[in-house]
Motif scaffolding. Structure first.
Motif, PDB file in Angstrom:
ATOM      1  N   TRP A  77     -13.483  -6.940   9.440  1.00  0.00           N
ATOM      2  CA  TRP A  77     -14.317  -7.928   8.557  1.00  0.00           C
ATOM      3  C   TRP A  77     -14.396  -7.318   6.962  1.00  0.00           C
ATOM      4  N   ALA A  78     -14.624  -5.907   6.602  1.00  0.00           N
ATOM      5  CA  ALA A  78     -14.689  -5.587   5.761  1.00  0.00           C
ATOM      6  C   ALA A  78     -13.151  -5.382   4.806  1.00  0.00           C
ATOM      7  N   SER A  79     -12.596  -4.908   5.775  1.00  0.00           N
ATOM      8  CA  SER A  79     -11.006  -4.228   5.732  1.00  0.00           C
ATOM      9  C   SER A  79     -10.452  -6.134   4.892  1.00  0.00           C
ATOM     10  N   ILE A  80     -10.665  -7.195   5.645  1.00  0.00           N
ATOM     11  CA  ILE A  80      -9.937  -8.367   5.173  1.00  0.00           C
ATOM     12  C   ILE A  80     -10.509  -9.002   4.410  1.00  0.00           C
ATOM     13  N   LEU A  81     -12.308  -8.271   3.802  1.00  0.00           N
ATOM     14  CA  LEU A  81     -12.764  -9.073   2.842  1.00  0.00           C
ATOM     15  C   LEU A  81     -12.465  -8.654   1.164  1.00  0.00           C
ATOM     16  N   ARG A  82     -12.294  -6.971   1.723  1.00  0.00           N
ATOM     17  CA  ARG A  82     -11.640  -6.182   0.914  1.00  0.00           C
ATOM     18  C   ARG A  82     -10.230  -7.154  -0.223  1.00  0.00           C
ATOM     19  N   ARG A  83      -9.909  -7.359   1.015  1.00  0.00           N
ATOM     20  CA  ARG A  83      -8.681  -8.040   0.143  1.00  0.00           C
ATOM     21  C   ARG A  83      -8.389  -9.688   0.411  1.00  0.00           C
ATOM     22  N   ARG A  84      -9.571  -9.932   0.081  1.00  0.00           N
ATOM     23  CA  ARG A  84      -9.774 -11.745   0.310  1.00  0.00           C
ATOM     24  C   ARG A  84      -9.382 -12.798  -0.541  1.00  0.00           C
ATOM     25  N   HIS A  85      -9.424 -11.747  -2.101  1.00  0.00           N
ATOM     26  CA  HIS A  85      -8.402 -12.153  -3.619  1.00  0.00           C
ATOM     27  C   HIS A  85      -7.343 -12.256  -3.267  1.00  0.00           C
ATOM     28  N   ILE A  86      -6.606 -11.326  -2.358  1.00  0.00           N
ATOM     29  CA  ILE A  86      -4.875 -11.362  -2.197  1.00  0.00           C
ATOM     30  C   ILE A  86      -4.389 -12.528  -1.227  1.00  0.00           C
ATOM     31  N   TYR A  87      -5.430 -12.463  -0.765  1.00  0.00           N
ATOM     32  CA  TYR A  87      -5.092 -14.341   0.197  1.00  0.00           C
ATOM     33  C   TYR A  87      -5.130 -14.977  -0.130  1.00  0.00           C
ATOM     34  N   ARG A  88      -6.018 -15.610  -0.785  1.00  0.00           N
ATOM     35  CA  ARG A  88      -6.493 -16.047  -1.897  1.00  0.00           C
ATOM     36  C   ARG A  88      -5.484 -17.007  -2.799  1.00  0.00           C
ATOM     37  N   GLU A  89      -4.306 -16.140  -3.682  1.00  0.00           N
ATOM     38  CA  GLU A  89      -3.310 -15.396  -4.856  1.00  0.00           C
ATOM     39  C   GLU A  89      -2.254 -15.975  -3.485  1.00  0.00           C
ATOM     40  N   ALA A  90      -2.290 -15.505  -2.813  1.00  0.00           N
ATOM     41  CA  ALA A  90      -0.936 -15.931  -1.654  1.00  0.00           C
ATOM     42  C   ALA A  90      -0.499 -17.723  -0.843  1.00  0.00           C
ATOM     43  N   PHE A  91      -2.126 -18.071  -0.501  1.00  0.00           N
ATOM     44  CA  PHE A  91      -1.879 -19.202  -0.317  1.00  0.00           C
ATOM     45  C   PHE A  91      -2.777 -19.960  -1.542  1.00  0.00           C
ATOM     46  N   SER A  92      -2.496 -19.723  -2.558  1.00  0.00           N
ATOM     47  CA  SER A  92      -2.850 -21.083  -3.535  1.00  0.00           C
ATOM     48  C   SER A  92      -4.609 -21.438  -3.523  1.00  0.00           C
ATOM     49  N   GLY A  93      -5.007 -20.842  -3.510  1.00  0.00           N
ATOM     50  CA  GLY A  93      -6.501 -21.316  -3.087  1.00  0.00           C
ATOM     51  C   GLY A  93      -7.154 -21.769  -2.463  1.00  0.00           C
ATOM     52  N   PHE A  94      -6.423 -21.815  -1.248  1.00  0.00           N
ATOM     53  CA  PHE A  94      -6.141 -22.481   0.430  1.00  0.00           C
ATOM     54  C   PHE A  94      -6.907 -23.514   0.124  1.00  0.00           C
ATOM     55  N   VAL A 153       6.480 -14.941  -0.687  1.00  0.00           N
ATOM     56  CA  VAL A 153       4.567 -14.348  -0.545  1.00  0.00           C
ATOM     57  C   VAL A 153       4.779 -13.015   0.111  1.00  0.00           C
ATOM     58  N   SER A 154       5.488 -12.662   1.223  1.00  0.00           N
ATOM     59  CA  SER A 154       5.320 -11.861   1.728  1.00  0.00           C
ATOM     60  C   SER A 154       5.896 -10.699   1.019  1.00  0.00           C
ATOM     61  N   ALA A 155       6.778 -10.572   0.709  1.00  0.00           N
ATOM     62  CA  ALA A 155       7.065  -9.505  -0.015  1.00  0.00           C
ATOM     63  C   ALA A 155       6.777  -9.093  -1.551  1.00  0.00           C
ATOM     64  N   GLY A 156       5.931 -10.068  -1.837  1.00  0.00           N
ATOM     65  CA  GLY A 156       5.284  -9.604  -3.259  1.00  0.00           C
ATOM     66  C   GLY A 156       3.461  -9.498  -2.492  1.00  0.00           C
ATOM     67  N   TYR A 157       2.756 -10.194  -1.897  1.00  0.00           N
ATOM     68  CA  TYR A 157       1.088  -9.540  -1.702  1.00  0.00           C
ATOM     69  C   TYR A 157       1.568  -8.585  -0.221  1.00  0.00           C
ATOM     70  N   GLY A 158       2.392  -8.078   0.129  1.00  0.00           N
ATOM     71  CA  GLY A 158       2.416  -7.038   0.734  1.00  0.00           C
ATOM     72  C   GLY A 158       1.168  -8.004   2.604  1.00  0.00           C
ATOM     73  N   LEU A 159       1.801  -9.220   2.801  1.00  0.00           N
ATOM     74  CA  LEU A 159       1.715  -9.948   4.148  1.00  0.00           C
ATOM     75  C   LEU A 159       2.174 -10.156   4.918  1.00  0.00           C
ATOM     76  N   ASP A 160       2.028 -10.480   6.539  1.00  0.00           N
ATOM     77  CA  ASP A 160       2.679 -10.346   7.503  1.00  0.00           C
ATOM     78  C   ASP A 160       3.591 -11.510   8.027  1.00  0.00           C
ATOM     79  N   LEU A 161       4.527 -11.426   7.231  1.00  0.00           N
ATOM     80  CA  LEU A 161       4.958 -13.512   7.591  1.00  0.00           C
ATOM     81  C   LEU A 161       5.198 -14.156   8.788  1.00  0.00           C
TER      82      LEU A 161
END
Length: 384
Positions: A240-257, A273-281
């Protein structure tokens, strides 16, 4: 006729009469004692240091007044070292080292030349005599103190044997004593109310803040529920610690959810989005699919929150765990919710992921009963 052996004979007086006797039967003169052989004198003689120590002991004993007790005699004897003749091992070692030194040789010669006074008796203080004086010593002497110390040690040993297994270990007792002795009453109360045991001093500050502010708090907002559902699915295989440190990246990638915005993502947008934020497709496609399923749930239940909270009758579960090892990774409730969501087309909603989601949004209050957050989450759910 006279025998030739008569020449060696002598006349002795026995009962006042002269008696002819051989020379071997002559009676020695009583006043003229034969001197001892030199070898015997050498073996019976003591070292000069021993003679000096014995003379010092005699002087101390004679100089002490008659009123002096056994303690004074023991101190006078203790001031004089107990010197003994060298043992055969020491003598052999000295002989192997090269013999006596010049000083010791001179001392032996002076001792041989010095005449001994007849009738002089040197006081010899032995270990047996000293032990007898110590055992018979009065109260307050060294022997009495030693006996008292031994008695106290035996009493303490008996107490430890009698109370074996009834007292806490040293480390726990020391920790409690140190805490109560140094910290005030408020700090002691704070120590008693510890966080959940999986929060340690080495935990990430981000994870600690998440535990103290969000974890277990009841959530009814659809956007926040969608965010926690997505993060719970991503958290599989990570912490959870690593996910929470990248939480702001997920929020930007998914338009604030935003559920409506994410549900409209095209294949080109997902690749960008996958290429810009480095997330798994695959993760992005799963989140977009879940957003579309949430829109369907809204049409059936009014909101995604009502649908989820309906499984627990709109009241959070409170198992009341006392130990973190008792907290399971999945429950029968998470399995039932997972089956229904899989039937509706949701992705990344296995029983383990659903149980983590339930803990995050407050569907179950899995804080330990000793954790202060357990009462806070319970009170917030009752007020809602």
């Amino acid at each position: 006729m006279c025998n030739s052996n008569v020449k060696t004979a002598g006349v002795a007086q026995i009962d006042g009469r002269p008696v002819l006797q051989p020379a071997g039967n002559r009676v020695a003169a009583p006043e003229g004692a034969k001197p001892l052989k030199k070898s015997l004198q050498k073996s019976l003689s003591m070292p000069a240091s021993y003679d000096n120590a014995a003379a010092a002991a005699a002087t101390a004993c004679t100089a002490a007044p008659k009123s002096t007790g056994a303690g004074e005699f023991a101190r006078a004897a203790a001031a004089t070292p107990y010197l003994l003749p060298p043992t055969p091992a020491k003598a052999a070692g000295a002989k192997a080292a090269g013999g006596r030194t010049a000083a010791s040789t001179g001392a032996d010669k002076s001792r041989k030349q010095a005449p001994r006074k007849s009738g002089a008796v040197l006081p010899v203080v032995t270990f047996a005599a000293l032990e007898a004086f110590e055992l018979a010593g009065p109260a307050g002497s060294i022997a009495a103190a030693q006996r008292e110390h031994v008695t106290q040690a035996q009493a303490q040993r008996k107490m430890r044997i009698a109370h074996y297994g009834r007292t806490a270990s040293f480390s726990r007792v020391e920790g409690k004593v140190g805490a109560t002795a140094t910290a005030p009453a408020t700090a002691t109360a704070a120590l008693e109310e510890k966080r959940c045991s999986f929060i340690t001093a080495y935990s990430d500050p981000v994870y600690v803040a998440y535990h103290d502010e969000e974890w277990g708090v009841p959530v009814h907002d659809d956007e926040l529920l969608f965010e926690m559902l997505t993060l719970s699915g991503v958290q599989v295989g990570a912490d959870w610690a690593s996910i929470l440190r990248r939480r702001h990246i997920y929020r930007e990638a998914f338009s604030g959810f935003d559920v409506d915005a994410v549900a409209k993502y095209t294949e080109k947008q997902m690749a960008s989005v996958s290429a810009g934020y480095g997330l798994d497709l695959g993760t992005i496609r799963g989140a977009v699919n879940n957003a579309c399923r949430i829109l369907e749930v809204r049409r059936d239940f009014g909101s995604f929150g009502k649908y989820v909270w309906g499984f627990v009758n709109h009241k959070p579960l409170s198992p009341g765990y006392k130990y973190s090892r008792k907290i399971p990774v999945k429950t029968s409730k998470s399995e039932s919710i997972s089956k229904d969501m899989v039937r509706r087309g949701f992705r990344f909603v296995g029983p383990t992921v659903l149980h983590s989601f339930m803990q995050a949004v407050g569907l179950t209050n899995d804080h330990l009963v000793s954790c202060p957050r357990h009462r806070v989450c319970s009170s917030s759910s009752s007020s809602a």
